[in-house]
Design an enzyme around this catalytic site. Structure first.
Site, PDB file in Angstrom:
ATOM      1  N   HIS A   1       0.844  -1.201   0.000  1.00 16.73           N
ATOM      2  CA  HIS A   1       0.000   0.000   0.000  1.00 16.73           C
ATOM      3  C   HIS A   1       0.882   1.254   0.000  1.00 16.73           C
ATOM      4  O   HIS A   1       0.623   2.211  -0.740  1.00 16.73           O
ATOM      5  CB  HIS A   1      -0.923  -0.020   1.241  1.00 16.73           C
ATOM      6  CG  HIS A   1      -1.796   1.185   1.392  1.00 16.73           C
ATOM      7  ND1 HIS A   1      -3.158   1.170   1.204  1.00 16.73           N
ATOM      8  CD2 HIS A   1      -1.478   2.462   1.720  1.00 16.73           C
ATOM      9  CE1 HIS A   1      -3.655   2.395   1.397  1.00 16.73           C
ATOM     10  NE2 HIS A   1      -2.657   3.192   1.717  1.00 16.73           N
ATOM     11  N   GLU A   2       1.963   1.201   0.804  1.00 19.55           N
ATOM     12  CA  GLU A   2       2.862   2.369   0.886  1.00 19.55           C
ATOM     13  C   GLU A   2       3.676   2.559  -0.381  1.00 19.55           C
ATOM     14  O   GLU A   2       3.809   3.670  -0.891  1.00 19.55           O
ATOM     15  CB  GLU A   2       3.816   2.242   2.094  1.00 19.55           C
ATOM     16  CG  GLU A   2       3.122   2.118   3.442  1.00 19.55           C
ATOM     17  CD  GLU A   2       1.953   3.057   3.623  1.00 19.55           C
ATOM     18  OE1 GLU A   2       0.930   2.643   4.193  1.00 19.55           O
ATOM     19  OE2 GLU A   2       2.032   4.206   3.130  1.00 19.55           O
TER      20      GLU A   2
HETATM   21  O1  LIG Z   1      -0.685   5.060   3.212  1.00 17.83           O
HETATM   22  C1  LIG Z   1      -0.958   4.870   4.401  1.00 17.83           C
HETATM   23  N1  LIG Z   1      -2.190   5.074   4.862  1.00 17.83           N
HETATM   24  O2  LIG Z   1      -3.097   5.630   4.055  1.00 17.83           O
HETATM   25  C2  LIG Z   1      -2.608   4.642   6.178  1.00 17.83           C
HETATM   26  C3  LIG Z   1      -3.388   3.330   6.078  1.00 17.83           C
HETATM   27  C4  LIG Z   1      -2.488   2.196   5.628  1.00 17.83           C
HETATM   28  C5  LIG Z   1      -3.163   0.810   5.669  1.00 17.83           C
HETATM   29  C6  LIG Z   1      -4.472   0.707   4.888  1.00 17.83           C
HETATM   30  C7  LIG Z   1      -4.555  -0.749   4.430  1.00 17.83           C
HETATM   31  C8  LIG Z   1      -3.167  -1.308   4.473  1.00 17.83           C
HETATM   32  C9  LIG Z   1      -2.250  -0.229   5.010  1.00 17.83           C
HETATM   33  C10 LIG Z   1      -3.970   3.066   7.447  1.00 17.83           C
HETATM   34  O3  LIG Z   1      -3.234   2.812   8.377  1.00 17.83           O
HETATM   35  N2  LIG Z   1      -5.316   3.183   7.636  1.00 17.83           N
HETATM   36  N3  LIG Z   1      -6.133   3.453   6.583  1.00 17.83           N
HETATM   37  C11 LIG Z   1      -7.314   4.307   6.824  1.00 17.83           C
HETATM   38  C12 LIG Z   1      -7.886   4.274   8.177  1.00 17.83           C
HETATM   39  C13 LIG Z   1      -7.416   3.115   8.944  1.00 17.83           C
HETATM   40  C14 LIG Z   1      -5.909   3.019   8.963  1.00 17.83           C
HETATM   41  C15 LIG Z   1      -5.516   1.716   9.604  1.00 17.83           C
HETATM   42  O4  LIG Z   1      -5.513   0.697   8.964  1.00 17.83           O
HETATM   43  N4  LIG Z   1      -5.147   1.856  10.898  1.00 17.83           N
HETATM   44  C16 LIG Z   1      -4.784   0.844  11.755  1.00 17.83           C
HETATM   45  C17 LIG Z   1      -4.892  -0.503  11.450  1.00 17.83           C
HETATM   46  C18 LIG Z   1      -4.463  -1.423  12.404  1.00 17.83           C
HETATM   47  C19 LIG Z   1      -3.983  -0.971  13.602  1.00 17.83           C
HETATM   48  C20 LIG Z   1      -3.909   0.394  13.844  1.00 17.83           C
HETATM   49  N5  LIG Z   1      -4.316   1.291  12.919  1.00 17.83           N
HETATM   50 NI    NI Z   2      -2.562   5.298   2.032  1.00 22.55          NI
END
Ligand SMILES: O=CN(O)C[C@@H](CC1CCCC1)C(=O)N1NCCC[C@H]1C(=O)Nc1ccccn1
Ligand code: NI
Length: 197
Positions: free
Chosen positions: A167-168
């Site tokens: 994703h990153e």
């Molecule tokens: O590019 C980077 N991004 O856009 C941040 C994203 C990256 C993840 C999305 C799917 C795979 C990688 C992110 O982290 N989220 N996406 C939006 C809101 C929720 C949040 C998340 O999954 N949070 C989380 C999950 C587990 C434990 C703690 N927190």
């Molecule tokens: Ni993202």
């Protein structure tokens, strides 16, 4: 004489600093990072990891109004450079994080034929609306990257940590998660895809 603490104000990354979908920077191919890191690149790496750490602490996340995140790519804070912070939380309290690092100039050097996808689909701190659907990715990858010291690493990742890194890395190539969702059949996925939470 009063001591000037104004320089002590933390320049931490807040939600207002996170660029949202529609900004062209999220659709650009990022630039390679050169070593040794400039002072600003080093600060950026530190600030991005700091965001993830702070956002995963419930009290601090609430205090600063942060959405918890497990990854953050430089283009998401308006910097078109090949750099992303990843902090995959440990499964259990006090456990070991499966993958934590700032990945610079990352390259997926090989991957499984088998796909993997999150059963919940994906979201993105830069995409405010929900886009339902499975996001098919490689289930296992071999990732080569440089860390902030310029050391090259080659790591094999699978399942959730592999999904997060993909994703990153997508962000560094101007790709957003919903680009992988088939709008007509968002929940169709090839049957040998590994699905996990
Ligand atoms: O590019 C980077 N991004 O856009 C941040 C994203 C990256 C993840 C999305 C799917 C795979 C990688 C992110 O982290 N989220 N996406 C939006 C809101 C929720 C949040 C998340 O999954 N949070 C989380 C999950 C587990 C434990 C703690 N927190
Ligand atoms: Ni993202």
């Amino acid at each position: 004489k009063l001591i000037d603490f104004s320089s002590e104000v933390v320049q931490m990354i807040l939600m207002k600093n996170i660029v949202r979908d529609g900004d062209p920077v999220l659709r650009q191919e990022a630039e390679n990072v050169t070593f040794p890191l400039s002072e600003s690149d080093r600060k950026l790496a530190n600030d991005m990891m700091e965001y993830l750490v702070t956002s995963q602490d419930e009290t601090l996340a609430k205090k600063y109004g942060l959405r918890a995140g497990v990854g953050l790519a430089a283009p998401q804070v308006g910097v078109s450079k090949m750099m992303a912070a990843v902090l995959v939380p440990a499964e259990t309290e006090g456990g070991q994080s499966p993958f934590t690092d700032v990945i610079i100039n990352p390259v997926i050097v090989s991957h499984s034929v088998q796909d993997g996808a999150l059963t919940e689909g994906e979201g993105c701190l830069s995409v405010d609306e929900d886009v339902p659907g499975f996001v098919p990715r490689h289930d296992r990858i071999t990732l080569r990257y440089q860390d902030v010291e310029g050391e090259t690493h080659k790591v094999r990742l699978r399942d959730y940590p592999a999904i997060v890194c993909q994703h990153e890395i997508d962000h560094l190539h101007g790709i957003l998660f919903y680009d992988h969702i088939d709008r007509d059949h968002p929940f169709e996925i090839s049957e040998d895809t590994v699905m996990f939470d």
